[in-house]
Design a protein around this motif. Structure first.
Motif, PDB file in Angstrom:
ATOM      1  N   SER A   1      27.809  46.037  44.487  1.00  0.00           N
ATOM      2  CA  SER A   1      28.658  45.057  43.800  1.00  0.00           C
ATOM      3  C   SER A   1      27.903  44.234  42.760  1.00  0.00           C
ATOM      4  CB  SER A   1      29.307  44.117  44.822  1.00  0.00           C
ATOM      5  OG  SER A   1      28.314  43.410  45.537  1.00  0.00           O
TER       6      SER A   1
ATOM      7  N   VAL B   1      36.495  40.650  38.312  1.00  0.00           N
ATOM      8  CA  VAL B   1      37.386  40.888  39.445  1.00  0.00           C
ATOM      9  C   VAL B   1      38.318  42.046  39.106  1.00  0.00           C
ATOM     10  CG1 VAL B   1      39.109  39.886  40.985  1.00  0.00           C
ATOM     11  CG2 VAL B   1      37.309  38.423  39.993  1.00  0.00           C
TER      12      VAL B   1
ATOM     13  N   LYS C   1      41.469  44.907  40.019  1.00  0.00           N
ATOM     14  CA  LYS C   1      42.845  44.838  40.507  1.00  0.00           C
ATOM     15  C   LYS C   1      42.923  45.024  42.015  1.00  0.00           C
ATOM     16  CE  LYS C   1      47.477  46.627  39.485  1.00  0.00           C
ATOM     17  NZ  LYS C   1      48.258  47.585  38.661  1.00  0.00           N
ATOM     18  N   ASP C   2      42.035  45.873  42.567  1.00  0.00           N
ATOM     19  CA  ASP C   2      42.070  46.126  44.008  1.00  0.00           C
ATOM     20  C   ASP C   2      41.314  45.072  44.818  1.00  0.00           C
ATOM     21  OD1 ASP C   2      39.447  46.690  43.421  1.00  0.00           O
ATOM     22  OD2 ASP C   2      39.508  48.786  44.060  1.00  0.00           O
ATOM     23  N   GLY C   3      40.836  44.007  44.131  1.00  0.00           N
ATOM     24  CA  GLY C   3      40.137  42.938  44.819  1.00  0.00           C
ATOM     25  C   GLY C   3      38.627  43.054  44.799  1.00  0.00           C
ATOM     26  N   PHE C   4      38.113  44.212  44.404  1.00  0.00           N
ATOM     27  CA  PHE C   4      36.666  44.412  44.334  1.00  0.00           C
ATOM     28  C   PHE C   4      36.080  43.492  43.263  1.00  0.00           C
ATOM     29  CE2 PHE C   4      33.083  46.829  42.372  1.00  0.00           C
ATOM     30  CZ  PHE C   4      32.221  46.780  43.451  1.00  0.00           C
ATOM     31  N   LYS C   5      34.899  42.944  43.550  1.00  0.00           N
ATOM     32  CA  LYS C   5      34.222  42.072  42.600  1.00  0.00           C
ATOM     33  C   LYS C   5      32.851  42.637  42.261  1.00  0.00           C
ATOM     34  CE  LYS C   5      36.497  37.810  44.165  1.00  0.00           C
ATOM     35  NZ  LYS C   5      36.299  36.438  44.681  1.00  0.00           N
TER      36      LYS C   5
END
Length: 647
Positions: free
Chosen positions: A242, A330, A332-336
């Motif tokens: 990440s 950020v 769309k699927d919440g992954f940062k």
């Protein structure tokens, strides 16, 4: 073997390689031990030792250990020149030590004698200074150039689309492609302006007894392109999934050229590109010019390229917000994902119709390969309607004429391209389309899209006309894809374009932007902030952004260059003609062999041509040199001052 920073040079390594009769692979090991560093060493000490050698002609690996003075440890940014300087990187607040594995150094490009050809190609007096000639070496051709009394030999085809460079323009140490304006250094073969990604191969030239000889690799003669040497990421296993040093949002030409430039400059940290598309970067202009193409046919680079140079591409990943303060994107699927440097290269979003029935099936904006393929399939032997006489709309209409039963174009203006090319050129283009069975409905709009069984059946115009339609393509313009940045604090203009300076930097340090979504200072127009959604411009902006991520301080100064292709004919264009007040036509519009000079007050600000190469490339060179072209210079019809030399 111990060497200082000044003599740790490819020449030293070459001598070592020749002594060992083997190529070298360099592995840089960096440490921060500062004991016993001589005071006169301002940057680093390097010791080099051979630690692996097997039999003759096998790979020899050379270990180089670099020791830095204490003051160098404090640096947290990338090296100013982008090379593999032994600097600690701080990505996302975490200090890391890295290694760089270089390419094996090619000591002798002609080591394999079976791959070598040498031929006498001409007498030294056959070429004057400033001339180019295409010469045949028996197993391939080369471009021979003479400038300032020196001879140079390069690949003879532009790596972009294969244009014959002998028909291009030679000026001040570089040759410009006659078709799309890419520029190559005649001394190195390196690409210096775009479009395209690869450089030209360069060949050895020697003079013996008044004859010019070229010595070349047969493989290079066949390939006619050369990919620049690039670094790799030192150790991907060291990274948190990440976090990345460089995050590139968008995988068009701006994003790809940025990533490649970083690697070419020796950057060995992690690079991540993300795109909403399902495919790796591809030649997007072909979506409207060659609509039934396969993704692999128009890929800008194969999958192996990205693996080889450690450029990670996350497909079908949409960024919905950027937290500038915390350097986080950020998804769309919440992954940062955290980053150190950021490039915003999101391009544009096509405008859609707002009329009744806009959700009917078989109505398309051409955004993807799948869209283009689907349109061709639906239009074959059927009725196609194109809304908007834009570049995309007209190219689609031209392509579909050989597939569809009928092709109709609906346009609000009186003449296609009137605001861009002017009325006279627009009418010539209109006539060319009408001669190819395209029907135009001008000065009207779509009021309704009618369906039958959920699929498009008719397009109803405000004029009252009803057009039969099995498929409809919308080409009414686009808006910058920057909506996700509204809360970021990044400076955008009233139209949503990201405002950048000459170094493609936004109002935040370390945050850059390039491509169709930016407004930048155009040197050609006294640094007026403009948006230029051209394929060539996106390439150059991506390169400038990369160089300035590496603190080069490089400013953009390229001359805009674009082209469109319809019915096998191309219109080339250079400059920035916004606000032109007159158009001077030389040649014959009816014969589609002309040059159009766009003037504002007394100055030529843009030029377009059809069947008049290399006039546009020559004008681009003149503009790029800062020379003004006056209206009176082009009104007479004498364009000898613009003629390039070639044979």
């Amino acid at each position: 073997m111990a060497v200082g920073p000044d003599n740790l040079h490819p020449t030293v390594l070459k001598e070592l390689a020749e002594e060992l009769s083997a190529p070298l692979r360099l592995i840089f090991n960096k440490s921060w031990n500062t004991e016993d560093v001589p005071e006169d060493w301002t940057k680093a000490e390097a010791s080099m030792s051979v630690y692996k050698k097997s039999k003759r002609n096998s790979l020899v690996e050379v270990k180089i250990e670099v020791v830095l003075p204490e003051k160098e440890r404090a640096k947290e940014e990338m090296s100013p020149n982008g090379k593999a300087s032994p600097i600690i990187y701080k990505a996302n607040g975490t200090s890391r030590h890295y290694q760089l594995e270089e390419h094996p150094i090619a000591m002798n490009p002609y080591r394999n004698l079976k791959d070598v050809v040498e031929a006498s190609v001409c007498h030294v007096k056959d070429l004057d200074n400033g001339q180019m000639r295409e010469v045949d070496l028996g197993c391939g051709k080369a471009l021979l150039v003479k400038e300032n009394g020196e001879f140079y030999a390069l690949g003879h085809k532009c790596p972009h689309y294969g244009a014959p460079l002998v028909k291009g323009v030679l000026s001040k140490g570089r040759v410009r492609c006659p078709w799309h304006g890419a520029c190559f250094n005649i001394g190195t073969g390196d690409i210096e302006d775009f479009p395209g990604l690869d450089s030209l191969p360069k060949f050895q030239v020697k003079i013996e007894k008044e004859k010019v000889y070229i010595r070349a690799s047969k493989q290079a003669l066949q390939m006619q392109r050369r990919t620049k040497v690039m670094a790799k990421c030192i150790s991907l296993s060291n990274y948190n999934i990440s976090s990345t040093n460089v995050l590139i949002i968008g995988a068009g030409p701006a994003g790809l050229v940025c990533a490649e430039t970083l690697r070419q400059e020796g950057f060995s940290d992690r690079i991540v590109m993300c795109t909403m598309d399902r495919h790796l970067p591809y030649d997007r202009p072909k979506l409207s010019k060659s609509m039934d193409c396969h993704p692999d046919q128009i890929a800008l680079r194969p999958k192996e390229f990205f693996r080889m140079y450690d450029i990670e591409v996350l497909t079908e990943m949409q960024v919905v917000a950027v937290d500038i303060k915390n350097k986080t994107a950020v998804f769309k699927d919440g992954f940062k994902m955290e980053y150190n440097k950021l490039l915003l290269a999101t391009g544009s979003t096509p405008k859609t119709l707002s009329c009744k029935g806009k959700e009917v099936e078989n109505v398309f904006n051409i955004c993807t390969v799948e869209d283009a393929n689907r349109v061709v399939k639906l239009a074959t032997s059927k009725n196609a309607v194109v809304v908007g006489a834009s570049f995309l709309g007209m190219e689609v209409a031209a392509y579909l004429t050989e597939k569809a039963h009928s092709v109709s174009v609906v346009e609000l203006e009186e003449v296609p391209f009137k605001k861009f090319f002017g009325e006279k050129v627009g009418r010539a283009i209109l006539k060319m389309f009408e001669n190819n069975r395209v029907k135009f409905y001008m000065q009207t709009e779509v009021s309704e899209l009618r369906e039958q069984d959920g699929k498009l059946k008719e397009v109803v115009l405000k004029s009252g006309k009803i057009l039969r339609a099995d498929v409809c393509v919308i080409g009414i313009g686009a808006t910058p894809a920057t909506g996700f940045l509204k809360q970021s604090g990044i400076n955008m203009d009233s139209k949503g374009f990201i405002v950048v300076n000459k170094m493609m930097q936004t109002n935040f340090p370390g945050v850059f932007a390039a491509g169709d979504a930016v407004a930048f200072p155009l040197a050609l127009r006294n640094n007026k902030k403009v948006n230029i959604p051209h394929w060539q411009m996106a390439h150059m902006q991506g390169r400038i952004a990369a160089l300035n991520m590496l603190a080069h301080g490089t400013e953009i100064s390229t001359v805009p260059y674009l082209w469109t292709a319809m019915f096998g004919k191309s219109i080339r264009y250079t400059g920035h003609g916004e606000g032109f007040d007159d158009v001077i036509i030389q040649g014959d519009l009816d014969e589609l062999k002309f040059v159009a000079f766009y003037t504002k007050n007394d100055e030529v600000i843009a030029v377009a041509s059809m069947n008049y190469d290399p006039i546009v490339s020559k004008v681009a060179d003149v503009m790029g040199a800062g020379r003004a072209i006056r209206k009176r210079d082009v009104e007479t019809g004498d364009m000898s001052w613009l003629t390039g030399k070639g044979s």
